[in-house]
Design a protein around this motif. Structure first.
Motif, PDB file in Angstrom:
ATOM      1  N   CYS A  91      66.049  19.775  34.879  1.00 63.25           N
ATOM      2  CA  CYS A  91      66.747  21.174  34.848  1.00 63.25           C
ATOM      3  C   CYS A  91      66.259  21.706  33.564  1.00 63.25           C
ATOM      4  CB  CYS A  91      68.129  21.221  34.943  1.00 63.25           C
ATOM      5  SG  CYS A  91      68.690  22.526  34.448  1.00 63.25           S
ATOM      6  N   PRO A  92      65.315  22.824  33.578  1.00 64.12           N
ATOM      7  CA  PRO A  92      64.866  23.276  32.222  1.00 64.12           C
ATOM      8  C   PRO A  92      65.703  24.335  31.803  1.00 64.12           C
ATOM      9  CG  PRO A  92      63.932  24.386  34.052  1.00 64.12           C
ATOM     10  CD  PRO A  92      64.810  23.402  34.820  1.00 64.12           C
ATOM     11  N   HIS A  93      66.983  24.543  32.606  1.00 63.64           N
ATOM     12  CA  HIS A  93      67.749  25.544  32.312  1.00 63.64           C
ATOM     13  C   HIS A  93      68.821  25.352  31.121  1.00 63.64           C
ATOM     14  CE1 HIS A  93      66.807  26.152  36.590  1.00 63.64           C
ATOM     15  NE2 HIS A  93      65.987  27.018  35.875  1.00 63.64           N
ATOM     16  N   CYS A  99      72.447  27.997  36.506  1.00 62.03           N
ATOM     17  CA  CYS A  99      71.675  27.426  37.703  1.00 62.03           C
ATOM     18  C   CYS A  99      72.565  26.411  38.455  1.00 62.03           C
ATOM     19  CB  CYS A  99      70.395  26.636  37.117  1.00 62.03           C
ATOM     20  SG  CYS A  99      70.861  25.105  36.241  1.00 62.03           S
ATOM     21  N   CYS A 101      70.980  23.285  39.393  1.00 58.19           N
ATOM     22  CA  CYS A 101      70.654  21.743  39.057  1.00 58.19           C
ATOM     23  C   CYS A 101      71.333  21.237  37.884  1.00 58.19           C
ATOM     24  CB  CYS A 101      69.000  22.117  39.082  1.00 58.19           C
ATOM     25  SG  CYS A 101      68.289  23.416  38.091  1.00 58.19           S
ATOM     26  N   ARG A 102      71.632  22.039  37.096  1.00 55.70           N
ATOM     27  CA  ARG A 102      72.052  21.517  35.595  1.00 55.70           C
ATOM     28  C   ARG A 102      73.508  20.524  35.940  1.00 55.70           C
ATOM     29  NH1 ARG A 102      71.698  21.673  30.195  1.00 55.70           N
ATOM     30  NH2 ARG A 102      73.777  21.386  28.853  1.00 55.70           N
TER      31      ARG A 102
END
Ligand SMILES: [Zn+2]
Length: 175
Positions: A91-93, A99, A101-102
């Motif tokens: 997860c790049p957020h 988001c 996904c985090r």
């Protein structure tokens, strides 16, 4: 029969957590991780990484830095064990982006379950934060291991261990 997986956190589980690590030269495997990976691999578990990498959107390092250190990790695992991880979810957020996904949300784990047609209840997760355990519970993962010297608030893991060698001992008795 459905497949099963070991979901793994990265920093503090696979490698020593130095904070926003992105350079191969800073990479050190955690003591005892190879034995744990071998145990699961020998029992036909897929090895799936689930890692929060907000450093990407925070601008501390780039997506290609992350890919480069991931390729390095895979090469080193193959050299040491003869196999690498089966998939890398990240997860790049930042938290602000809200988001799904985090971690502690379960998005990355749910994606893995779908992609590999997994039995969640037969799968395991190994993490070092209560957010990992929460993400596992949210996805219905049957067994969770918290690698932490401290009792953490929040979701209770199936096992809490203060070292990976301690986990290996539990696993040997488990089989
Ligand atoms: Zn995300």
């Amino acid at each position: 029969m459905l497949k099963k997986a070991l979901f793994l956190d990265r920093d503090g589980v696979l490698n020593i957590d130095t904070g926003y690590l992105y350079e191969p030269k800073d990479w050190r495997f955690m003591p005892g991780i190879f034995e744990v990976l071998r145990w699961f691999k020998e029992r036909d578990f897929l090895l799936l990484l689930v890692t929060n990498q907000s450093g990407i959107h925070r601008g501390y390092y780039t997506m290609s830095d992350f890919i480069e250190v991931s390729l390095f990790m895979q090469r080193e695992l193959k050299r040491e064990l003869g196999f690498g991880l089966d998939q890398i979810y990240f997860c790049p957020h930042t938290p602000k982006e809200e988001c799904s996904c985090r971690k502690p949300l379960s998005g990355m784990i749910l994606q893995g379950i779908k992609e590999f047609d997994l039995s969640a209840s037969d799968s395991w997760l190994l993490g070092d934060k209560s957010s990992d355990i929460k993400a596992a519970k949210g996805a219905g993962i049957g067994h969770s291991v918290l690698l932490s010297a401290l009792e953490e608030e929040g979701e209770k893991p199936t096992f809490r261990v203060d070292s990976l060698s301690c986990l290996s001992q539990i696993l040997q008795n488990h089989s």
